[in-house]
Design a protein around this motif. Structure first.
Motif, mmCIF file in Angstrom:
data_model
loop_
_atom_site.group_PDB
_atom_site.id
_atom_site.type_symbol
_atom_site.label_atom_id
_atom_site.label_comp_id
_atom_site.label_asym_id
_atom_site.label_seq_id
_atom_site.Cartn_x
_atom_site.Cartn_y
_atom_site.Cartn_z
ATOM 1 N N ALA A 77 -81.577 -11.016 67.706
ATOM 2 C CA ALA A 77 -81.297 -11.419 69.085
ATOM 3 C C ALA A 77 -79.822 -11.732 69.341
ATOM 4 C CB ALA A 77 -82.174 -12.610 69.468
ATOM 5 N N PRO A 78 -79.123 -12.456 68.439
ATOM 6 C CA PRO A 78 -77.701 -12.735 68.710
ATOM 7 C C PRO A 78 -76.853 -11.481 68.887
ATOM 8 C CG PRO A 78 -78.509 -14.150 66.954
ATOM 9 C CD PRO A 78 -79.588 -13.158 67.233
ATOM 10 N N VAL A 79 -77.197 -10.420 68.173
ATOM 11 C CA VAL A 79 -76.447 -9.171 68.327
ATOM 12 C C VAL A 79 -76.648 -8.605 69.729
ATOM 13 C CG1 VAL A 79 -76.144 -6.822 67.458
ATOM 14 C CG2 VAL A 79 -76.629 -8.689 65.860
ATOM 15 N N PHE A 80 -77.892 -8.638 70.217
ATOM 16 C CA PHE A 80 -78.170 -8.152 71.569
ATOM 17 C C PHE A 80 -77.517 -9.049 72.621
ATOM 18 C CE2 PHE A 80 -81.924 -6.258 69.356
ATOM 19 C CZ PHE A 80 -81.627 -4.935 69.632
ATOM 20 N N VAL A 81 -77.475 -10.347 72.343
ATOM 21 C CA VAL A 81 -76.797 -11.272 73.258
ATOM 22 C C VAL A 81 -75.322 -10.908 73.380
ATOM 23 C CG1 VAL A 81 -76.033 -13.659 73.549
ATOM 24 C CG2 VAL A 81 -78.394 -13.192 72.915
ATOM 25 N N THR A 94 -65.786 -11.202 66.448
ATOM 26 C CA THR A 94 -66.989 -11.862 66.964
ATOM 27 C C THR A 94 -68.243 -11.087 66.590
ATOM 28 O OG1 THR A 94 -65.705 -12.698 68.842
ATOM 29 C CG2 THR A 94 -68.101 -12.775 69.028
ATOM 30 N N PHE A 95 -68.183 -9.763 66.727
ATOM 31 C CA PHE A 95 -69.346 -8.941 66.394
ATOM 32 C C PHE A 95 -69.707 -9.071 64.915
ATOM 33 C CE2 PHE A 95 -71.301 -4.980 64.978
ATOM 34 C CZ PHE A 95 -72.361 -4.876 65.871
ATOM 35 N N LEU A 96 -68.697 -9.009 64.046
ATOM 36 C CA LEU A 96 -68.958 -9.127 62.612
ATOM 37 C C LEU A 96 -69.502 -10.512 62.263
ATOM 38 C CD1 LEU A 96 -65.855 -7.288 61.084
ATOM 39 C CD2 LEU A 96 -68.210 -6.448 61.265
ATOM 40 N N THR A 97 -69.006 -11.524 62.959
ATOM 41 C CA THR A 97 -69.491 -12.884 62.707
ATOM 42 C C THR A 97 -70.957 -13.023 63.093
ATOM 43 O OG1 THR A 97 -67.281 -13.789 63.095
ATOM 44 C CG2 THR A 97 -69.135 -15.312 63.237
ATOM 45 N N ILE A 98 -71.308 -12.530 64.285
ATOM 46 C CA ILE A 98 -72.695 -12.609 64.739
ATOM 47 C C ILE A 98 -73.606 -11.765 63.846
ATOM 48 C CG2 ILE A 98 -74.264 -12.129 66.654
ATOM 49 C CD1 ILE A 98 -72.418 -14.520 67.061
ATOM 50 N N PHE A 99 -73.109 -10.608 63.433
ATOM 51 C CA PHE A 99 -73.895 -9.755 62.533
ATOM 52 C C PHE A 99 -74.131 -10.456 61.196
ATOM 53 C CE2 PHE A 99 -74.285 -6.447 59.280
ATOM 54 C CZ PHE A 99 -75.334 -5.705 59.799
ATOM 55 N N THR A 100 -73.125 -11.167 60.716
ATOM 56 C CA THR A 100 -73.265 -11.918 59.459
ATOM 57 C C THR A 100 -74.316 -13.011 59.590
ATOM 58 O OG1 THR A 100 -70.947 -11.503 58.891
ATOM 59 C CG2 THR A 100 -72.044 -13.334 57.767
ATOM 60 N N ILE A 101 -74.279 -13.727 60.713
ATOM 61 C CA ILE A 101 -75.252 -14.799 60.936
ATOM 62 C C ILE A 101 -76.663 -14.225 61.028
ATOM 63 C CG2 ILE A 101 -75.994 -16.613 62.524
ATOM 64 C CD1 ILE A 101 -73.072 -16.952 63.327
ATOM 65 N N GLY A 102 -76.815 -13.138 61.789
ATOM 66 C CA GLY A 102 -78.130 -12.519 61.923
ATOM 67 C C GLY A 102 -78.666 -12.004 60.595
ATOM 68 N N VAL A 127 -75.312 -17.408 53.600
ATOM 69 C CA VAL A 127 -74.619 -16.432 54.448
ATOM 70 C C VAL A 127 -74.609 -16.887 55.902
ATOM 71 C CG1 VAL A 127 -74.732 -14.076 55.361
ATOM 72 C CG2 VAL A 127 -75.074 -14.477 52.923
ATOM 73 N N SER A 128 -75.725 -17.441 56.367
ATOM 74 C CA SER A 128 -75.797 -17.931 57.746
ATOM 75 C C SER A 128 -74.808 -19.063 57.979
ATOM 76 C CB SER A 128 -77.215 -18.405 58.063
ATOM 77 O OG SER A 128 -78.143 -17.358 57.930
ATOM 78 N N MET A 129 -74.732 -19.987 57.039
ATOM 79 C CA MET A 129 -73.793 -21.098 57.163
ATOM 80 C C MET A 129 -72.353 -20.597 57.205
ATOM 81 S SD MET A 129 -75.434 -23.916 57.434
ATOM 82 C CE MET A 129 -76.989 -24.721 57.072
ATOM 83 N N VAL A 130 -72.048 -19.636 56.331
ATOM 84 C CA VAL A 130 -70.700 -19.065 56.320
ATOM 85 C C VAL A 130 -70.403 -18.387 57.655
ATOM 86 C CG1 VAL A 130 -69.231 -17.300 55.273
ATOM 87 C CG2 VAL A 130 -70.612 -18.789 53.823
ATOM 88 N N GLY A 131 -71.385 -17.663 58.185
ATOM 89 C CA GLY A 131 -71.198 -16.992 59.468
ATOM 90 C C GLY A 131 -70.930 -17.969 60.596
ATOM 91 N N MET A 132 -71.649 -19.089 60.625
ATOM 92 C CA MET A 132 -71.433 -20.081 61.675
ATOM 93 C C MET A 132 -70.075 -20.757 61.536
ATOM 94 S SD MET A 132 -75.122 -21.841 62.441
ATOM 95 C CE MET A 132 -75.624 -22.053 60.746
#
Length: 262
Positions: free
Chosen positions: A63-67, A83-91, A246-251
């Motif tokens: 969902a964050p990628v679509f957002v 920003t895209f790479l960051t959101i992709f990393t979190i997802g 990975v999610s923590m690093v992305g955030m």
């Protein structure tokens, strides 16, 4: 939540004045936004009937990628590779965190993916309404009021089509006076909590962005996972812990990039 409280304290809230919506604007912007919101809520709820919660969370992590992509389309977010790479990393981290030996369901995957797309479109549209069209007239409650009625009517229509009111009111949830009393209280309580959540989400979007809201929602999911692990309701593997990291690093990356923006 702490971020939202800080925003409310440090920024003067808009005046509490209700205004009637413009009919043309209502039909051309508010109704489409309500339609996408109804599809997001309805399809997400329906998909949980045919897939497991783990599978749902895995697919919904997109969902964050679509957002972000929807934000680019509506012009409420500036295109940025970082920003895209960051959101992709979190997802990706969320996907790995909830990865289990769950059988793949093509129909469920399609439904949840479509709901994720609608969620991205919905929140980008909300920010577009707030920033570009100024539908709220300096008041978030106006936007919520304008959206909630058509969303309610559309969800009732979907419920009638796919479930039928006869099946609902003859089910175990409403077949006895005690069941009726209990479930009505649950519905009312859930409604109050949902309204408070909706107000906080709209305030957060008005002060920040849909991407920030999406990242905050991911943090909520991670808290739920952590709580489930503490209660020993969920057993996590090394891959799951790796996804959590990975999610923590992305955030952290997202917050760092956001602070560096002018």
């Amino acid at each position: 939540m702490a971020t939202l409280v800080t925003l409310i304290i440090t920024k003067k809230p808009p005046p509490l004045t209700l205004t009637l919506p413009n009919i043309t604007t209502y039909l051309t912007t508010t109704i489409p936004c309500a339609f996408t919101a109804s599809l997001d809520i309805g399809i997400s709820s329906y998909s949980l009937r045919i897939v497991s919660l783990a599978f749902y969370t895995m697919v919904k992590s997109s969902a964050p990628v679509f957002v972000l992509l929807s934000g680019f389309v509506f012009g409420v977010e500036e295109p940025s590779i970082k920003t895209f790479l960051t959101i992709f990393t979190i997802g990706s981290g969320i996907f790995l965190t909830t990865l289990t030996n769950t059988s793949f369901d093509k129909y469920g995957f399609f439904l949840i993916s479509f709901a994720s797309f609608m969620a991205g479109f919905r929140w980008a549209f909300v920010q577009f309404l707030i920033e570009k069209k100024k539908l709220q007239k300096n008041n978030i409650l106006n936007t919520i009021r304008d959206l909630c009625l058509p969303i309610c009517l559309l969800l009732l229509s979907l419920s009638l089509i796919f479930e039928g009111y006869t099946n609902i009111f003859t089910s175990e949830f409403f077949n006895t006076p005690n069941a009726i009393k209990k479930n009505v209280m649950v519905i009312l309580g859930s409604g109050v909590l949902s309204f408070c959540l909706l107000c906080s989400e709209f305030l957060l979007v008005s002060y920040t962005s849909v991407v920030f809201l999406s990242v905050s929602g991911i943090f909520k999911e991670l808290v739920i996972v952590f709580y489930s692990v503490c209660r020993k309701e969920v057993t996590m593997s090394r891959i799951n812990y790796g996804g959590l990291f990975v999610s923590m690093v992305g955030m952290l990356m997202y917050n760092y990039c956001r602070k560096r923006q002018p």
